[in-house]
Structure formats: C-alpha cells, structure tokens
Design an enzyme around this catalytic site. Structure first.
Site, PDB file in Angstrom:
ATOM      1  N   GLY A  75       0.359  -8.293   3.128  1.00 49.31           N
ATOM      2  CA  GLY A  75       0.295  -6.913   2.681  1.00 49.31           C
ATOM      3  C   GLY A  75      -0.316  -6.034   3.739  1.00 49.31           C
ATOM      4  O   GLY A  75      -0.613  -6.464   4.852  1.00 49.31           O
ATOM      5  N   ASP A 116     -12.330   3.294  -0.068  1.00 49.72           N
ATOM      6  CA  ASP A 116     -10.921   3.029  -0.370  1.00 49.72           C
ATOM      7  C   ASP A 116     -10.798   2.047  -1.541  1.00 49.72           C
ATOM      8  O   ASP A 116     -10.100   1.036  -1.453  1.00 49.72           O
ATOM      9  CB  ASP A 116     -10.212   2.465   0.862  1.00 49.72           C
ATOM     10  CG  ASP A 116      -8.685   2.567   0.746  1.00 49.72           C
ATOM     11  OD1 ASP A 116      -8.216   3.209  -0.202  1.00 49.72           O
ATOM     12  OD2 ASP A 116      -7.991   1.977   1.587  1.00 49.72           O
TER      13      ASP A 116
END
Length: 790
Positions: free
Chosen positions: A496, A613
C-alpha cells in the site's frame, strides 16, 4: 480587679468549661473573644471553630472542623504558617473591624486584613456551609470577608473555586506539609486563567496534572461527580470571574463530602458513608504521576506500599517525616562518594548501580561519546555526575536525581539508569579466575576454541544479510539498501501507500516477514535522520507498530516494521466481502486500542508526538485484531511543511481538523479530531466522504450520526448494516458521543486522548455534546465535497 479568662481557666477550670459552653453559638461579636477551649458552632451544628492541635506538642491553630465527625477533620486553618504556643493566653477577636488572632505575647499573627470603622455591629459568623463570614450587622447583605475566598487545603460545597478577573486574584488549594502539620506543603491546585484549566503544581511552579481547558464546557472530569445524584457541579465564566463550584442537593447531608488537595499530591474527594470516609476519586489517578513525590534520590513504584522508597545506598533524610508520609525531603547517601578519583588513596572508587525499567529523570545532559564505556567514564570523571544512561547516545545527570519512577514489568517505555554509588555499597564483581587458569594451563585447548569461534563467526556472518548490523544493547537494526532490495525482491510486492511513502512486503533471512516503507520527500541529513529514527525506535507500546530497523544510504531513507497479518483497518472496514466484516465487540476494542496508542504518543513519550495523519489506513491489525497505530513520528521525520501535508491528506475527506484549513498552530488536538472522525467510520463501516440522502438532501454521515445521538434517535440506525443489529446500544451511544466531542470546532472543547480512553472504558460519563457547526459545511454542498475529495 480585672480577672482574665486565662486566670479563670487556671483557677477555676470547671467554671471556665461552663463559660465555654455558654459562648458556643455561631457568632463572635465585637466585644467578645475566643481562646483556650472555647469554640463557636454553626447554627445547625455542622461545623465548629476554635483552637486545635494537629500533632506537634504546644502548636495550636485556629481552624474549622466537622462538629459531629470523629476523628477530627479540619477543613480550614487561619494561621497555618504561624502556630501559637499557648491557647489560653492567645485569643481570636474583632479588632478595628477585622478578625484578628493574637498570640500569647499579644502580637498579631493573623488577620482578615480588612480595616473598617470600629463599629460594634461587626461580627464573625460560622455558617453551616463551613464558611466563616465577617459581617457588618447594620448591612449584612454582603460579607466584608469570608473564609471561602481563602481556602487552605479543602474546597467545600457551595464555595467558588476559580479566578477573579477584576482583582486578578485566584483561589489556591495547598496541601498540608504532612498529616500533623497544616503548614503549606509542596502541592497546590489552582485555575489557570489563560485557558481556564485546573492544574496541580509542585513547589508552586512545576505543573504535573491538568484537566485541560474547560471554556464553559465540562468533559465529565470525574465520573463520580456526575453519577452521585446528590451533587451538582458547574463551571461558570464571565467578564468578572471564572470559577468551578459544586452543591450538595440533599440539604440534610451537607457534611458528607469535600474536595481536598492531599499531602499525597493528589486532588481527591473523600465521602463520608456508614463505614467512615472513603475516597471516591483522585487525580492524578496513579500516585506515581505526582511530580517529585519521593523527593531527591527517592523512587516511586505503583506496585509497592509505601509508594516511595530510597534508592539502594540511600536512606530517608528524615525518617520522622517519612513515617508521616511526607517524602518531600527525599533521601541522602549512606556513604560519601570518592568524587571521580580514578586512583583514590584508599584504593576504592565509585561504581554504578544498574536500575532497569526506570522512567528517567529530567534535566539530562547529552555527551558526545562513541560507546557505553566512554559514557560511564565521562560520568565517573565528573564529580557532579550522579547517574548516566546510554541508548545510542550518552545522557548524564548532575546533582540530585528527582522524580524517579520504577515501571512495571509490562511497561516497555522504561530505560536502564546507572546510579553512582560508593564502591562499598555494591557487591564486589566476581573475579574471572577460571578463565585465567584455563588460559595459562590449557593454551592448546584455548587455541582450538578460539579457532572454532572464528570459524563460527565467519560462517554466521556469511549467513547474515550483507551490510546488516545491530547496535550493541539495542534491537534497532541498520540495513543496507541492497539488503532491503533483496529482502523485498526488488520492492516487487507492494502492500500500500500513504502520505509518507509506499510500503512493500519483505522476508528476512530468518523467515520473519516485515513491512518496508520507502519514505518520500525526506529533507533531513544523515545524522538528524538517525537521531529521529532512534527516538521512534525507542517508542514501544502494544498499540503502536514496532520499528525493527532502518536504512539511510545516500538519498534512500527506508523504515522496516513488523508485518501485520490482518492488514489495515481500512481494508477490513470498507471491504465489500461480508466475510471481512468486523463484529461490534472487535470494533469497540479497536477504538479503545487506537485511543490508548495515541495517548501514549501524546502524553507518555519524552516529547509529545503528534501523528498528523490518523485514518484507518494508518491503523494495522495483528493476527488477534489488536490495533496498532502506524507511521507515528513520520511527520517530523519527513520534515514536511504543514501546507504540503494538507495537500496530501485532503485526498480522503473526513479526517482534517478545521485548524489545518484556518492555518492556526497544530497541536495534539488535531489528532483527536481525526480520531473522532474515524470513530464514525468504525460505527458505520462507511467512508465519511459518503453522503446519505435524507428528506431530499445529501447529509454528511457524521452530521447525521451526531444529530441522532444528541436528539435521542435510534442509534442502531447508525451501525453498519452488515452487523444485522448485533451491537451494544450503550456502547454505540458512548462511542458516537465521544466522536462528537472529539470533532468540536474549537480544539479547546475537545477532550485529550487520556479523557477519551476513560470515556470509552466507562470510567467517566460522557455528557451530550453539541453538533459541531463545521460538519454542516459538507451537507448538501457538492462543490465543497469535491474540493476535499479531489
């Protein structure tokens, strides 16, 4: 001839006791005084005022205590810093319009410091609330002075505790020095007017606990306050003052509770029940969170009683104080040091006591050395150096060590501290006689062993990845770039990508599977990068992904993590295959685990780490679905400006706090906002970016969910439909309420992650939050949605 009360008391003690009882009403008038064993009692018989002796012989104080409670519980002290020695010849009386205490020499030692006309109408009245009030009988609507404005260590129901904006004065609770001395101790509680937060201080200056900003909203600081039906707690702020107050709604039980700044350094609320006093809450919750509780060279341990103990080679400076649970004096050495002499005349030298799992003290100094041996030698040569620690860099401490804590077995944040002691305080190291004899008498055998060892090392070295090495005493591995190319098969299997780079699957030579992240946009130099990575590598928690190693070669910057077999939370939440659906119990535990991980980053690390994040992609799941926050520390490591982070993060609507857009300073509350938005996704199994049609309008899901919770709608309608209603209604409400608090527009209104953990654990009750206005920005507004989704 004039006969004083003192003479009466000496000559006719039985007559004096009769006089004391006769004067035992609730008022001291201008023509009266109080001395010896005389007291005044509030009208309802709740509180009593008079002289008392807390422990030390011949030290007497004027105080207020509960009339009907045994043993005596003192709630207010007038002359806490200046005791009187003779209560018979000392007296409390009204003088020149003030209430004044004179000692045995008729010297004024305490006063209300209010000068008025010497009116005979001035009087002091003790109320059933425990408030001592100075009044002018001709105009008693407003007190001239009251003890509620000058609390000592106790905050009683009905009194205001806060800050007067006009007079710039604040109420302060200060602990007793110890259980037998009401003099001001080291611990105090006050309101910080800068952010309307309540803080506990050590030595009037060092803040070690805070509620966080109130700003007119109560985040249920203590569950017991809200759950006990007889109490009503309120926070008020206006142009004149900011204060917190509480009331006992049961007027017949005004004596049952109080809030105390305790000698333990904790604020607590004792409650008087059928079996006596019981502490129903205390803050900080853990005793060892109190700063410098055990004084110098004392160590705090939550798993021992008493909590405080002197380090090996030290003893209490005052055993009497320690017996009274006053540890502030700390400990002193049993044996004097040799002061850094390498070759002292007596042949002895200082050595170091190894203490593992320690929370390191503050005020460390960093020394540039190449090894642990050099670090120890540097400390040994410095007469002022009392301890050192080594973890890829050398830290030393000079002077007294303070705020030491021994951590538990399962706490991985502890470090090894080496404390300097005289050689006589430590056992002698064992001599290596066997090795010496073996070398002398068996040189042939030793040579064989040496050759065999060399062969073994060469063979082992060949099996290792070229260029890989491990720092002494540390588990963080340094990889070469070619090594990681080989491990990941030239980065062929991508797992990813995210804001900070792409992630690839790899397999180490020992068959351990790892995740290798190639960082993008790193602007730091080699040395700074290694320093930051070392910091991240030392952070270990069950809900944080473990960093195994790194590569810093040329322009390449890579990080090697443990591989999480169940992938990311996003893959599980948003996967269309129903076999991937997480049940509600697992989702709730995931929410709690993420909160605990963020709490560790925000409050338990040496420096607060803001993730920047937080989203489901950055939460990984192990084989048991235990959540682990990934990519922490990378915002600082990558060194991006916030504007660039904003550009990369806006790709997924639903995690950005308003302050990212408004441009104000980013704090840990930005993580809280992102976490709150993620809670709605845990509940619904849908992206927050997905809008729902309601009454012909497109509604932003968090906006809809918060409205349902606040208006008392059907919370099961919020939950992922794939669960078929198999979810705990109470947990759904709690989770969504917490989510609403986390995403408040003003970051000051959001709870800390510590409060979030307590809310989800059910330790504190969650009040109904308002619907954040910011959410409605996305309702039925395609242009705004597209801006954030592009």
């Amino acid at each position: 001839m004039i006969i004083s009360r003192f003479m009466l008391a000496v000559l006719f003690p039985s007559l004096f006791m009769t006089i004391s009882v006769c004067l035992g009403d609730d008022t001291i008038f201008a023509n009266e005084s109080l001395s010896a064993d005389q007291t005044i009692v509030s009208a309802g018989g709740v509180f009593e005022l008079g002289f008392f002796k807390p422990g030390k012989p011949s030290n007497y104080y004027i105080g207020i205590w509960y009339k009907q409670v045994t043993p005596r519980i003192v709630v207010w002290v007038a002359n806490r810093e200046k005791p009187v020695l003779d209560r018979f010849s000392s007296e409390l009386k009204i003088s020149n319009g003030s209430l004044v205490l004179f000692n045995e020499s008729k010297i004024q030692i305490w006063s209300t410091n209010r000068s008025f006309t010497s009116s005979p109408a001035v009087k002091a009245v003790l109320l059933d609330s425990g408030n001592l009030v100075l009044k002018d009988g001709s105009n008693s609507s407003k007190p001239l002075w009251q003890s509620f404005d000058h609390p000592t260590n106790t905050w009683l129901a009905g009194s205001k505790f806060g800050y007067n904006k006009r007079t710039k004065t604040k109420n302060i609770l200060t602990s007793w020095k110890n259980s037998e001395d009401p003099a001001p101790g080291l611990f105090s509680l006050k309101l910080d007017p800068n952010d309307n937060s309540y803080v506990i201080l050590w030595n009037r200056s060092r803040r070690y606990w805070t509620t966080g900003s109130w700003n007119g909203r109560i985040f249920a600081l203590v569950p017991e306050m809200n759950r006990r039906k007889n109490y009503n707690f309120n926070f008020v702020t206006n142009e004149n003052e900011s204060y917190f107050t509480y009331f006992d709604d049961n007027s017949s039980s005004t004596t049952v509770s109080r809030v105390v700044m305790d000698v333990s350094g904790q604020m607590n609320q004792p409650y008087l029940g059928p079996t006596g006093w019981t502490v129903i809450w205390s803050f900080p919750r853990q005793q060892c969170q109190v700063y410098a509780l055990c004084g110098t060279f004392g160590s705090c341990n939550e798993n021992s009683l008493p909590f405080c103990n002197c380090l090996k080679g030290f003893e209490p400076k005052s055993q009497t104080d320690w017996d009274l649970k006053d540890y502030s004096g700390g400990c002193i050495r049993k044996t004097k040091l040799q002061c850094g002499s390498e070759n002292p005349a007596n042949g002895k030298r200082d050595r170091f006591l190894e203490m593992s799992r320690m929370s390191l003290p503050e005020n460390m100094e960093y020394v540039p050395v190449d090894s642990m041996v050099d670090c120890e030698s540097t400390c040994l040569k410095n007469c002022s150096c009392t301890a050192y620690a080594y973890d890829k860099e050398c830290s030393i401490w000079t002077g007294d060590l303070i705020n030491l804590q021994q951590l538990g077995e399962g706490d991985t944040s502890g470090r090894t501290l080496y404390v300097r002691l005289a050689e006589s305080e430590l056992p002698r190291p064992k001599r290596k006689k066997r090795i010496t004899i073996g070398v002398v008498t068996g040189s042939s055998a030793g040579l064989v062993v040496l050759i065999g060892l060399i062969v073994f090392l060469i063979s082992r070295r060949r099996r290792q990845i070229a260029g890989t090495r491990k720092a002494l005493g540390d588990s963080l591995v340094v990889f070469g770039y070619k090594d990681l190319q080989q491990v990941t098969k030239n980065f062929s299997e991508k797992l990813g990508g995210g804001s900070f780079g792409s992630v690839f699957k790899g397999t180490l030579p020992d068959s351990t599977i790892v995740a290798v992240k190639k960082l993008e946009g790193v602007v730091q130099g080699e040395k700074q990068f290694r320093t930051e990575v070392s910091t991240i590598g030392n952070i270990q928690h069950v809900n944080l992904v473990r960093l195994r190693g790194f590569c810093s070669q040329g322009t390449q910057r890579l990080l090697v993590y443990d591989f999480m077999s169940e992938g990311s939370l996003a893959a599980r939440l948003f996967h269309p295959n129903n076999s991937y659906v997480l049940d509600w119990k697992t989702r709730y535990q995931i929410a709690l685990g993420i909160a605990r991980g963020l709490l560790y980053l925000h409050e338990k690390c040496r420096d607060c780490i803001i993730h920047c994040d937080i989203k489901p992609e950055n939460v990984l799941l192990d084989v048991e679905f235990c959540p682990k926050v990934a990519d922490f520390g990378l915002a600082k490591l990558v060194g991006r400006e916030f504007s660039r982070v904003l550009t990369t993060m806006r790709g997924t609507i639903g995690y950005l706090a308003p302050e990212w857009i408004t441009g104000v300073a980013i704090t840990s509350k930005a993580d809280v906002y992102s976490y709150g938005m993620m809670l709605f996704e845990l509940a619904s199994g849908k992206r927050n970016s997905e809008q729902i049609e309601s009454d012909g309008k497109l509604i932003y899901f968090p906006s809809m969910a918060s409205t349902i919770v606040i208006q008392g709608g059907d919370v099961l309608s919020i939950v992922d439909g794939r669960l078929d209603g198999n979810a705990d209604r109470e947990e759904i409400e709690r989770l969504c309420k917490v989510g609403c608090w986390c995403i408040q527009d003003d970051e000051a209104h959001r709870p800390s992650m510590g409060q979030v953990v307590q809310m989800l654990e059910g330790i504190i009750e969650v009040n109904l939050p308002p619907v954040p206005r910011y959410l409605h920005f996305f309702d039925d507004d395609e242009e705004n949605v597209m801006f954030f989704a592009e």
